[in-house]
Design a protein around this motif. Structure first.
Motif, mmCIF file in Angstrom:
data_model
loop_
_atom_site.group_PDB
_atom_site.id
_atom_site.type_symbol
_atom_site.label_atom_id
_atom_site.label_comp_id
_atom_site.label_asym_id
_atom_site.label_seq_id
_atom_site.Cartn_x
_atom_site.Cartn_y
_atom_site.Cartn_z
ATOM 1 N N LYS A 66 -1.606 -2.085 14.593
ATOM 2 C CA LYS A 66 -0.318 -2.605 15.030
ATOM 3 C C LYS A 66 0.455 -3.205 13.860
ATOM 4 C CE LYS A 66 -1.520 -1.610 19.234
ATOM 5 N NZ LYS A 66 -0.976 -0.376 19.864
ATOM 6 N N ARG A 67 1.755 -2.929 13.830
ATOM 7 C CA ARG A 67 2.616 -3.492 12.787
ATOM 8 C C ARG A 67 2.730 -4.997 12.981
ATOM 9 N NH1 ARG A 67 7.720 -5.336 12.640
ATOM 10 N NH2 ARG A 67 8.920 -5.126 10.703
ATOM 11 N N ILE A 68 2.493 -5.758 11.893
ATOM 12 C CA ILE A 68 2.630 -7.212 11.993
ATOM 13 C C ILE A 68 3.768 -7.748 11.143
ATOM 14 C CG2 ILE A 68 0.179 -7.522 12.548
ATOM 15 C CD1 ILE A 68 -0.137 -8.613 9.644
ATOM 16 N N ALA A 69 4.196 -7.000 10.128
ATOM 17 C CA ALA A 69 5.250 -7.508 9.244
ATOM 18 C C ALA A 69 5.693 -6.403 8.296
ATOM 19 C CB ALA A 69 4.746 -8.704 8.432
ATOM 20 N N THR A 70 6.850 -6.619 7.679
ATOM 21 C CA THR A 70 7.275 -5.843 6.524
ATOM 22 C C THR A 70 7.432 -6.817 5.366
ATOM 23 O OG1 THR A 70 8.386 -4.121 7.811
ATOM 24 C CG2 THR A 70 9.091 -4.405 5.530
ATOM 25 N N LEU A 71 6.665 -6.582 4.301
ATOM 26 C CA LEU A 71 6.590 -7.557 3.217
ATOM 27 C C LEU A 71 6.836 -6.917 1.863
ATOM 28 C CD1 LEU A 71 3.336 -9.487 4.251
ATOM 29 C CD2 LEU A 71 5.695 -10.216 4.627
ATOM 30 N N LYS A 72 7.401 -7.693 0.952
ATOM 31 C CA LYS A 72 7.463 -7.288 -0.444
ATOM 32 C C LYS A 72 6.060 -7.372 -1.040
ATOM 33 C CE LYS A 72 12.272 -8.678 -1.179
ATOM 34 N NZ LYS A 72 13.197 -9.535 -1.952
ATOM 35 N N THR A 97 21.065 7.861 17.477
ATOM 36 C CA THR A 97 19.799 7.129 17.428
ATOM 37 C C THR A 97 20.088 5.646 17.318
ATOM 38 O OG1 THR A 97 18.593 8.950 16.404
ATOM 39 C CG2 THR A 97 17.692 6.740 16.102
ATOM 40 N N VAL A 98 19.405 4.849 18.123
ATOM 41 C CA VAL A 98 19.483 3.392 18.031
ATOM 42 C C VAL A 98 18.119 2.884 17.612
ATOM 43 C CG1 VAL A 98 19.945 1.232 19.241
ATOM 44 C CG2 VAL A 98 21.244 3.302 19.828
ATOM 45 N N MET A 99 18.067 2.228 16.439
ATOM 46 C CA MET A 99 16.819 1.673 15.946
ATOM 47 C C MET A 99 16.449 0.415 16.724
ATOM 48 S SD MET A 99 15.764 3.693 13.634
ATOM 49 C CE MET A 99 16.197 4.835 12.326
ATOM 50 N N SER A 100 15.155 0.241 16.961
ATOM 51 C CA SER A 100 14.661 -0.948 17.644
ATOM 52 C C SER A 100 13.306 -1.294 17.048
ATOM 53 C CB SER A 100 14.533 -0.697 19.145
ATOM 54 O OG SER A 100 13.578 0.321 19.400
ATOM 55 N N PRO A 101 12.870 -2.553 17.164
ATOM 56 C CA PRO A 101 11.623 -2.952 16.523
ATOM 57 C C PRO A 101 10.371 -2.392 17.193
ATOM 58 C CG PRO A 101 12.559 -4.781 17.759
ATOM 59 C CD PRO A 101 13.583 -3.699 17.767
ATOM 60 N N THR A 102 10.496 -1.921 18.418
ATOM 61 C CA THR A 102 9.327 -1.418 19.137
ATOM 62 C C THR A 102 8.982 -0.014 18.663
ATOM 63 O OG1 THR A 102 9.957 -2.705 21.091
ATOM 64 C CG2 THR A 102 8.360 -0.926 21.409
ATOM 65 N N LYS A 103 7.753 0.149 18.212
ATOM 66 C CA LYS A 103 7.305 1.459 17.736
ATOM 67 C C LYS A 103 6.596 2.204 18.857
ATOM 68 C CE LYS A 103 5.619 2.010 13.577
ATOM 69 N NZ LYS A 103 4.740 1.986 12.376
ATOM 70 N N ARG A 104 6.920 3.481 19.002
ATOM 71 C CA ARG A 104 6.231 4.311 19.988
ATOM 72 C C ARG A 104 5.081 5.042 19.298
ATOM 73 N NH1 ARG A 104 5.892 6.533 24.836
ATOM 74 N NH2 ARG A 104 5.376 8.747 25.037
ATOM 75 N N LEU A 105 3.881 4.827 19.825
ATOM 76 C CA LEU A 105 2.677 5.494 19.344
ATOM 77 C C LEU A 105 2.017 6.158 20.541
ATOM 78 C CD1 LEU A 105 1.299 2.520 17.233
ATOM 79 C CD2 LEU A 105 2.068 4.676 16.269
ATOM 80 N N TYR A 142 1.822 14.266 18.667
ATOM 81 C CA TYR A 142 1.827 12.812 18.749
ATOM 82 C C TYR A 142 3.181 12.281 18.305
ATOM 83 C CZ TYR A 142 0.902 12.864 13.669
ATOM 84 O OH TYR A 142 0.971 13.077 12.316
ATOM 85 N N GLU A 143 3.508 11.111 18.825
ATOM 86 C CA GLU A 143 4.726 10.398 18.441
ATOM 87 C C GLU A 143 4.343 9.135 17.677
ATOM 88 O OE1 GLU A 143 7.968 10.039 21.411
ATOM 89 O OE2 GLU A 143 6.522 10.963 22.780
ATOM 90 N N ILE A 144 5.095 8.849 16.597
ATOM 91 C CA ILE A 144 4.877 7.634 15.819
ATOM 92 C C ILE A 144 6.226 7.288 15.175
ATOM 93 C CG2 ILE A 144 3.958 9.034 13.903
ATOM 94 C CD1 ILE A 144 2.173 6.648 13.173
ATOM 95 N N HIS A 145 7.030 6.519 15.885
ATOM 96 C CA HIS A 145 8.402 6.280 15.399
ATOM 97 C C HIS A 145 9.005 5.043 16.036
ATOM 98 C CE1 HIS A 145 10.412 7.619 19.182
ATOM 99 N NE2 HIS A 145 9.348 8.399 19.300
ATOM 100 N N ILE A 146 10.016 4.500 15.367
ATOM 101 C CA ILE A 146 10.928 3.547 15.975
ATOM 102 C C ILE A 146 12.224 4.297 16.251
ATOM 103 C CG2 ILE A 146 9.895 1.548 14.846
ATOM 104 C CD1 ILE A 146 12.338 1.549 12.936
ATOM 105 N N GLY A 147 13.037 3.745 17.127
ATOM 106 C CA GLY A 147 14.320 4.372 17.436
ATOM 107 C C GLY A 147 14.240 5.246 18.674
ATOM 108 N N ARG A 148 15.355 5.299 19.393
ATOM 109 C CA ARG A 148 15.498 6.165 20.563
ATOM 110 C C ARG A 148 16.736 7.021 20.362
ATOM 111 N NH1 ARG A 148 11.231 4.456 20.599
ATOM 112 N NH2 ARG A 148 10.061 3.358 22.228
#
Length: 483
Positions: free
Chosen positions: A94-100, A363-371, A388-394
């Motif tokens: 599961k995604r927990i963060a986006t970090l430098k 396409t509308v980006m959203s933080p929820t990722k579809r897996l 399989y699907e692995i993406h954000i956005g609808r």
């Protein structure tokens, strides 16, 4: 209780992932129940796991070599680069963060409990765990808080085998140099070495292998010749994708900066009548292709800007005027639409960005990722496929009415009215032999098609035989330690 051993590399891309797959397959063939494990991986080529998370594609292939479904415990930390200095951090699927990079460096030591938790869960159900390191332990500047190489080996108390790559040259320096720079406690964890990717007469390197043993004290597990069928296995490293084939059906693939899930190309490259041409930055897209394939990307908006900067949007228009086809998968699908809206600034600056305008969708980006793993039907031919699907956005819009795929009654994808421009979110669709053959038939494919999945398993079997022949597996088993 399980035994474990860790395979580390004297550098990146020395062939660790493939060797782990081959060793795992060889041990499985011997009757062991085996699992792969990689504490930390960095890759935008991810797979959806059986427990609904995501792991590195290499670990999914290694799981297949073991006869197991992929599970998030096999790769508890996955880093997915989004910019030159930052990455998405995925922990236990599961995604927990986006970090430098600097911020992740401060965080990584806190992830060791989750890494060890996953490792020990795996150990409860198998006889043997083959652990893959990342990069090289010689990067001693990264040793503090390390969870990928010697930091994990120390925490889990497992022995290490170090792999060198003779194909790039300087393999004696790779291995002996690693021995020299490591602190004594890390150096002592390495019990053996092997030399990978040898071309020619292996016996010619015997003096070199003996020199490495003499200078390090490590046991020599063998010199492994180049495995010529490696290209038949799904690649994980972006360095491994390349143009291939010389068939009459030509598929053009722009190499996007943040290209992801590029193993979608593997089944196509396996077809003898298909030619895959990867177009690097600075080159125009050829006009003689049958299909332009826009693959997934970890950063749709910035890769779309790069695509325009290369002038590839103009080349795509010229391709379509000549009667060509275009297919966008995942991020490539999002690019084909009229608009990409990112109200929360998930990919950078919040706003609305113009797409290529080839499909009437937004396409509308959203933080929820579809897996999700899915089974779909191609409406045009009725062929069934697993993907399989692995993406954000609808993505939706008028061209969604021409959805060309169906997932349990749910329409998926979009198509222009002329049928030559299509997009969808499904990765892995070309691995389905019947679908791939029917899709390629519009470009003239008539010969019996390749059985791709069977080919992967046959190649894993051949790899296991290759490893058994050239590597001392009995010695490796003896070195492994109960965990």
């Amino acid at each position: 209780m399980a035994k474990a051993i860790m395979i580390q590399g004297a550098g990146s891309n020395v062939g660790k992932s493939m060797l782990v797959a081959g060793i795992a397959r060889a041990l499985t063939a011997r009757g062991y129940k085996v699992a792969p494990f990689k504490p930390q991986n960095m890759s935008n080529n991810a797979a959806v796991s059986a427990d609904g998370g995501e792991i590195g594609r290499a670990q999914a292939l290694q799981a297949r070599a073991c006869g197991l479904p992929p599970h998030t415990d096999m790769n508890p930390v996955l880093l997915k680069p989004e910019t030159d200095i930052g990455a998405q951090v995925v922990v236990q699927g599961k995604r927990i963060a986006t970090l430098k990079a600097r911020d992740y460096g401060k965080m990584k030591a806190t992830l060791m409990p989750a890494v060890l938790q996953s490792f020990h869960r795996l150990a409860q159900d198998v006889d043997f765990i083959i652990i893959e390191g990342a990069g090289s332990p010689a990067e001693i500047n990264l040793r503090s808080g390390d969870i990928a190489n010697m930091g994990f080996a120390e925490a889990a108390n497992v022995p290490v085998v170090l792999i060198g790559d003779i194909d790039r040259g300087g393999v004696i320096a790779q291995l002996v140099g690693t021995h020299t720079v490591l602190p004594v406690e890390d150096r002592d964890r390495i019990k053996a070495f092997a030399v990978n990717k040898f071309r020619g007469d292996v016996s010619l390197f015997q003096d070199g292998a003996s020199a490495i043993s003499d200078m390090t004290g490590w046991a020599d597990l063998g010199t492994i010749p180049w495995f010529s069928a490696a290209h038949r296995l799904p690649a994980e490293d972006i360095m491994d994708i390349a143009s291939s084939g010389d068939g009459p059906i030509k598929i053009i693939v722009p190499r996007l900066s943040r290209i992801a899930n590029f193993d979608d190309l593997d089944p196509l490259a396996a077809e003898p009548n298909v030619r895959i041409e990867i177009i690097e930055a600075g080159r125009p897209l050829p006009l003689d292709g049958d299909l332009i394939l826009l693959l997934g990307t970890k950063s749709t908006i910035s890769d779309l800007a790069d695509l325009r900067a290369q002038g590839w949007d103009i080349d795509i228009q010229a391709h379509l005027r000549r009667g060509g086809h275009i297919l966008g998968i995942c991020g490539g699908y999002q690019m084909l639409g009229k608009w990409i809206e990112d109200p929360q600034g998930i990919e950078g600056r919040a706003g609305r960005h113009a797409g290529l305008g080839l499909l009437d969708v937004t396409t509308v980006m959203s933080p929820t990722k579809r897996l999700a793993e899915v089974t779909a039907i191609d409406k045009d031919t009725g062929t069934r496929l697993s993907a399989y699907e692995i993406h954000i956005g609808r993505t939706q819009g008028p061209d969604s009415v021409q959805a060309w795929l169906d997932i349990d009654g749910r329409p998926e994808g979009a198509s222009a009215q002329n049928g030559r421009i299509k997009g969808c979110y499904l990765h892995g669709l070309f691995a389905a032999d019947d679908f791939r053959h029917s899709y390629l038939s519009q470009f003239g494919l008539t010969d019996p098609h390749v059985n791709f999945e069977a080919g992967v398993d046959d190649t894993l079997d051949a790899l296991a035989t290759h490893i058994e022949t050239h590597m001392d597996i009995d010695h490796l088993i003896a070195l492994a330690k109960t965990v």
